[in-house]
Scaffold this motif. Sequence first.
Motif, PDB file in Angstrom:
ATOM      1  N   THR A 140      52.264  50.778  41.242  1.00 10.96           N
ATOM      2  CA  THR A 140      52.229  49.341  40.941  1.00 10.96           C
ATOM      3  C   THR A 140      51.652  49.075  39.559  1.00 10.96           C
ATOM      4  OG1 THR A 140      52.035  48.731  43.275  1.00 10.96           O
ATOM      5  CG2 THR A 140      51.253  47.127  41.658  1.00 10.96           C
ATOM      6  N   VAL A 141      50.524  49.699  39.254  1.00  9.02           N
ATOM      7  CA  VAL A 141      49.872  49.459  37.967  1.00  9.02           C
ATOM      8  C   VAL A 141      50.720  49.986  36.816  1.00  9.02           C
ATOM      9  CG1 VAL A 141      47.840  49.970  36.563  1.00  9.02           C
ATOM     10  CG2 VAL A 141      47.573  49.437  38.987  1.00  9.02           C
ATOM     11  N   LYS A 145      52.345  47.511  33.831  1.00  8.56           N
ATOM     12  CA  LYS A 145      52.106  47.673  32.399  1.00  8.56           C
ATOM     13  C   LYS A 145      53.404  47.897  31.635  1.00  8.56           C
ATOM     14  CE  LYS A 145      48.513  50.085  31.162  1.00  8.56           C
ATOM     15  NZ  LYS A 145      47.515  51.158  31.033  1.00  8.56           N
ATOM     16  N   LYS A 146      54.401  48.441  32.296  1.00  5.88           N
ATOM     17  CA  LYS A 146      55.695  48.603  31.645  1.00  5.88           C
ATOM     18  C   LYS A 146      56.400  47.269  31.457  1.00  5.88           C
ATOM     19  CE  LYS A 146      56.777  53.328  33.170  1.00  5.88           C
ATOM     20  NZ  LYS A 146      57.695  54.147  33.995  1.00  5.88           N
ATOM     21  N   ARG A 147      56.207  46.373  32.403  1.00  2.00           N
ATOM     22  CA  ARG A 147      56.925  45.106  32.372  1.00  2.00           C
ATOM     23  C   ARG A 147      56.243  44.046  31.514  1.00  2.00           C
ATOM     24  NH1 ARG A 147      60.454  44.074  37.239  1.00  2.00           N
ATOM     25  NH2 ARG A 147      60.722  46.084  38.278  1.00  2.00           N
ATOM     26  N   ASN A 302      44.579  41.325  28.659  1.00  2.00           N
ATOM     27  CA  ASN A 302      45.344  42.425  28.069  1.00  2.00           C
ATOM     28  C   ASN A 302      45.448  43.564  29.077  1.00  2.00           C
ATOM     29  OD1 ASN A 302      46.377  44.535  26.459  1.00  2.00           O
ATOM     30  ND2 ASN A 302      45.455  43.632  24.627  1.00  2.00           N
ATOM     31  N   LEU A 303      46.674  44.003  29.341  1.00  2.00           N
ATOM     32  CA  LEU A 303      46.886  45.017  30.375  1.00  2.00           C
ATOM     33  C   LEU A 303      46.757  46.442  29.870  1.00  2.00           C
ATOM     34  CD1 LEU A 303      49.894  43.451  32.333  1.00  2.00           C
ATOM     35  CD2 LEU A 303      47.450  43.336  32.852  1.00  2.00           C
ATOM     36  N   LYS A 304      46.508  46.614  28.581  1.00  6.32           N
ATOM     37  CA  LYS A 304      46.443  47.985  28.068  1.00  6.32           C
ATOM     38  C   LYS A 304      45.282  48.763  28.672  1.00  6.32           C
ATOM     39  CE  LYS A 304      43.519  47.213  24.012  1.00  6.32           C
ATOM     40  NZ  LYS A 304      43.394  47.378  22.550  1.00  6.32           N
TER      41      LYS A 304
END
Length: 644
Positions: A140-141, A145-147, A302-304
């Motif tokens: 899921t994670v 992060k890809k999307r 920020n998802l990084k």
Amino acid sequence: TVGLLRLVFFGESSFMIPKAASCGLLLLEVFLLWNPVLSERTSSASKSLGWEGCASEESSESLSLALFGLSGDGKSTACRWLTANEAGCKVGHGLASETRKLSMVTSPWFGDAECGALTMIDTPGLADTSERDDVQWTSTVVDLKKRLMELDAVVLVANFAQKRMREERRRMLEVLRLSFGTELWRHLAVLFTHFSWQTDKNIGGCTPEELQTTTQQWREYFMNMELENKVNNREMWVGHNKKQMMAVIDSIPFFGVDFSPRTPLAPASEVNADMRDIMGLQELSRMRLWMMKTRREQGPLNLKDVQPRMGPSEVHTRQKWQCKATQRCTLDVMGERLSGHDHLRVFPTSVFCGKEFTFHSFTSNQAQATMDIHDLELNDVTPPVDFMTRRADKGTAEQRSFDLGIAKVPGKYRICYCEFGSCDDESRFVQDAGILEIYTPSCGPVVCPENTATVSIAGAQPISCLSEGMPSIDFPTKVRFHCAPDYWSAQNDGSFDGSCNIDGQLVIDNVPGKEDAESCQWAPNVDAAILFNKSTVFTHAERHFKCCVSSKPENAPRIVEIFYEKSERKKMPKSRKIPCLSRIGCGCINGDTWHSYDTNHKKLEPTCIMQVTKLAKAVGMSPMEVVTSIATAHTQQLEMVEDS
């Protein structure tokens, strides 16, 4: 647990029905028995929540959120109503999990173009009924992060009918906190489902007071989970930072909705007003406004830095590292469940991890360093390493590497660790990983090579190689060795250089163009007659010299300084108290067997052979100058004469 509730419709009729524990189960019964003729609302009914819609000036703002929750709590149903869209939101029935892969849909809020676009992420439920949490959460994670690169909100969906903090929900919150870090709290909202609102047509519904009571209980749990969490038996949050975090958690918004399965999916503005009030669809509009405000004031999440973590980073204590000054310093930190987004920070040894300090705290290490770049410039101090705070570069869950750049200031320093999230303050670095020692490699006491007389350390005055207690030298100190009398180096000089290298070894410079190290060798003989250019007298720097040779082979040639001026003749050696004249100096000074080298004598050759170092000393030149002058005078390569 079950009581009786009497519904009385203005005296026209009354009946008794069971009063359930949940405040939302009377909805259908009340509507089925409602008489349209008797539509006047009772005095105890609440005011209609209404539908405010969306202001046109806000329509261009695009937002994004992700729904998280336990299986069966209603994430996919919430997804459908937030977007008024069936596509991309799977809905299950019962406790079985329906969403097994992350899904994403972009649609206008509530199906209303004036509300702007919403990008919705629907995630598989944690505590999944198919028992695949670890693998599924990681997937899921990674997919999230890809999307998307950022989110405006993390929305936790929870069933209000099961509002107690069950073990599965505790575990879910822990995973979210560990994966999103401390920034989770600034972007978290809680959406209670199965929360039908009390209205005049749903008098058994839930009240704002009930929502507020549960909200307070949940916020207290969030605070306890974050603020009382300890790492290595030390609190993560103290003082002002603790108060700030408490304020952040206390501002987490809570919303209540009830998505009736008998109400067809439609844009919120098209839903029957009474049902819209009971369902609490206006709560979704409030959530939208909160997201817009959060984005403007704090920016998106920020998802990084988000990582699929099922446990906290915890470093091993009492680790030790050594780095050589002026060299790159890389620390391999050992621990459990370490993340690539963890950080470490260099602290003074006099300060405990997580405590505030100033650059003056480093004075015990004979250094003045600070963490803040502005302070570094202001105080003009040198930090121990290039990067005082550093994010993990590479590694595994058991070991992470941190490149601190070049080590600059020797000393010992404490290494403190921060599990990823907002690692921008000393108070977050509460895990004490160990001690870093920056050291200058030492070559120990100077050891003079063979045939050297003195040594100069870092340009200082020469000291005798026979001295007791020779001083020690550290990297990168340079030294110069001076050859003993009658010795010279391979460069035709009386000295050569060396230095203490990074490995703590004294290295002697090589002979130019060769791989052999310099050394002091017995100086060769040269013919001073070439320097004299066959003249009786050699003049250098306004001084005059003769070469005296003896007809006795056992007597080595001698260089004698002569004086022409009458005022200086007193400087000439005396024979019977009478100064020897320059023309007869050799015999007068040394005896009858001595003559100038160029005297025509049957027992003498017109040469003046002597060691180059003695010749150089006698005429006040360096050995290299003598060799160069002889080569120039002779216009040929210097011919070395073997010592007889």
